[in-house]
Design an enzyme around this catalytic site. Structure first.
Site, PDB file in Angstrom:
ATOM      1  N   THR A   1      -5.273   2.589   9.587  1.00  0.00           N
ATOM      2  CA  THR A   1      -5.147   1.979  10.915  1.00  0.00           C
ATOM      3  C   THR A   1      -3.887   2.519  11.577  1.00  0.00           C
ATOM      4  OG1 THR A   1      -6.220   0.010  10.033  1.00  0.00           O
ATOM      5  CG2 THR A   1      -5.104  -0.204  12.159  1.00  0.00           C
TER       6      THR A   1
ATOM      7  N   ASP B   1       0.827  -1.210   0.000  1.00  0.00           N
ATOM      8  CA  ASP B   1       0.000   0.000   0.000  1.00  0.00           C
ATOM      9  C   ASP B   1       0.861   1.260   0.000  1.00  0.00           C
ATOM     10  OD1 ASP B   1       0.902  -0.659   2.604  1.00  0.00           O
ATOM     11  OD2 ASP B   1      -0.798   0.320   3.567  1.00  0.00           O
TER      12      ASP B   1
END
Length: 203
Positions: free
Chosen positions: A135, A112
């Site tokens: 997160t 990512d």
């Protein structure tokens, strides 16, 4: 006719699905990341979304997945194969991001973060820093040539707020909103100020 691609971004908290026609995002939805989810659960929810929005996938060219959660990949891959009749292409395994990675151990960098870096440099040029509020909050540095240099990983804002609630005796769980002032005059506003302005300061 422009290609239709289903892109799936699997993070620790959410799985985001985006239907692209060419470079335009036409539809998107998200599911909570559940490490015990079955391929049928993913497939049925996905097909329900497509039906509700009358999305015609007849011209679906490819399904591309970027994931940082290996535990769900078996179910996701099976759902794509079973419900869409496609073999998903996984960033890092089937697809190269196409970026010079200068991390000491390049395999440690999440796909990512590399995709973020590639897309940001392609859109804005460099050098630049990419901040991703997930997160975890990640800060990634890219040089003028588009090479990934490294970065910093900071606890995500939701994780931090949950930790305050769980690890203290008297602090409540609060809604994450801007309290309107850095100095809170109640416990709730003080916690909100710490979260919102603390993260602004960190960035």
């Amino acid at each position: 006719m422009q290609q239709v691609i289903l892109a799936i971004d699997i993070g620790n908290t959410n799985m985001e699905f985006g239907v692209f026609r060419g470079e335009k995002l036409e539809h998107s939805f998200r599911l909570g990341t559940n490490r015990d989810i079955t391929s049928d659960e993913v497939g049925l929810l996905m097909m329900q979304f497509f039906a509700i929005h009358q999305i015609n996938l007849a011209g679906l060219e490819a399904v591309v997945i970027c994931s940082v959660v290996p535990q769900v990949m078996h179910s996701i891959n099976n759902s794509i194969k079973k419900y869409l009749g496609k073999k998903a292409l996984v960033v890092g395994a089937d697809l190269s991001v196409g970026i010079v990675n200068k991390y000491s151990n390049p395999t440690e960098v999440g796909a990512d973060r590399l995709v973020n870096a590639k897309a940001a440099h392609q859109k804005y040029g460099g050098p630049l820093i990419v901040v991703d509020f997930g997160t975890a909050t990640t800060f990634d540095a890219i040089d003028s040539e588009g090479a990934y240099l490294g970065g910093a990983i900071y606890p995500g804002i939701k994780i931090s707020m949950d930790a305050l609630f769980q690890k203290t005796a008297k602090l409540p769980r609060v809604q994450l909103v801007d309290p309107g002032a850095v100095i809170g005059d109640t416990t709730v506003k003080s916690m909100q100020a710490g979260a919102v302005y603390g993260y602004v300061g960190a960035v």
